[in-house]
Design a protein around this motif. Sequence first.
Motif, mmCIF file in Angstrom:
data_model
loop_
_atom_site.group_PDB
_atom_site.id
_atom_site.type_symbol
_atom_site.label_atom_id
_atom_site.label_comp_id
_atom_site.label_asym_id
_atom_site.label_seq_id
_atom_site.Cartn_x
_atom_site.Cartn_y
_atom_site.Cartn_z
ATOM 1 N N UNK A 199 0.827 -1.202 0.000
ATOM 2 C CA UNK A 199 0.000 0.000 0.000
ATOM 3 C C UNK A 199 0.864 1.255 0.000
ATOM 4 N N UNK A 200 0.250 2.382 -0.303
ATOM 5 C CA UNK A 200 0.952 3.663 -0.200
ATOM 6 C C UNK A 200 1.214 3.980 1.270
ATOM 7 N N UNK A 201 2.080 4.945 1.525
ATOM 8 C CA UNK A 201 2.438 5.286 2.900
ATOM 9 C C UNK A 201 1.210 5.713 3.698
ATOM 10 N N UNK A 202 0.364 6.527 3.073
ATOM 11 C CA UNK A 202 -0.838 6.993 3.769
ATOM 12 C C UNK A 202 -1.768 5.835 4.111
ATOM 13 N N UNK A 206 -3.175 4.125 7.794
ATOM 14 C CA UNK A 206 -4.580 3.825 8.087
ATOM 15 C C UNK A 206 -4.754 2.355 8.448
ATOM 16 N N UNK A 207 -4.090 1.476 7.690
ATOM 17 C CA UNK A 207 -4.208 0.039 7.944
ATOM 18 C C UNK A 207 -3.654 -0.327 9.317
ATOM 19 N N UNK A 208 -2.550 0.299 9.709
ATOM 20 C CA UNK A 208 -1.959 0.000 11.014
ATOM 21 C C UNK A 208 -2.779 0.581 12.166
#
Length: 258
Positions: A199-202, A206-208
């Motif tokens: 995924x992208x950094x952003x 969010x996922x974490x």
Amino acid sequence: MDLQTHRGNLFMNTATMAFRNLLKTIHNPDRFMDVIIQPIMFMLMFGYLFGGAISGNVKNYLPIIVPGILIQTMLSAASGSGSQIREDLDSGVFDRFKSLPISHIAPLAGQLFADVLRLTVAAITSLATGYAMGWRPASGLGGIVVSALLAIFIGWSLSWIFALLGLLAKNATTVESFSLMIMLTLSFLSNAFIPIKTLSKTMQVIAYMNPITYVITAIRQILSTGRLTYDALLVLIFGVAIVIVFAPLTVWAYNRNN
């Protein structure tokens, strides 16, 4: 009435209400789809559509997707608790229960205990579908059982949140729409279907921040090692905390409605 008799009546009343709610699930195609059809459909569809693109082939993708579909199914099955409670309130059946010589809390307790069996069926369906597709976890049967129990407990703890939503919402449609939005957001903005590193950094941030990410990670660790890891213990504590916080709130909302 002595304490022992009261407890016996509460247990029997709760068991009767749980059986009633299970019958509603069996005779309601929408509720039945949540625990049987949905996990099979998603496992097959996601596995064969995205397995090659994400992991090279379906077999390599199964260790990723099976825990993901398992938890997504737990979220979906747990959300049904709020819808059923709201439907019963709207239909006036809870008013009828109040006129019966049963424990006041039995209708709510019966719903929450029926959820355990619904979640169990959903977990078995999810894991059995993955196994039929060729998934073979390194942990063997023991790891599968432990991961299923953890998933069921987390699903049951989340049922208290959805039950509270059902008691506070104005109608069943609102509960279903909001529950679907929660389920899709938590499952797709996590590591359920793809590695977070892709995924992208952003999106990684969010996922974490998504607690479901850690639940899925814990279950994957159990399935690969066969042991309760540190992450699994944290997830277990997280589930207990949800029950401690939301069970009293749900009982309060239930008493307010009745």
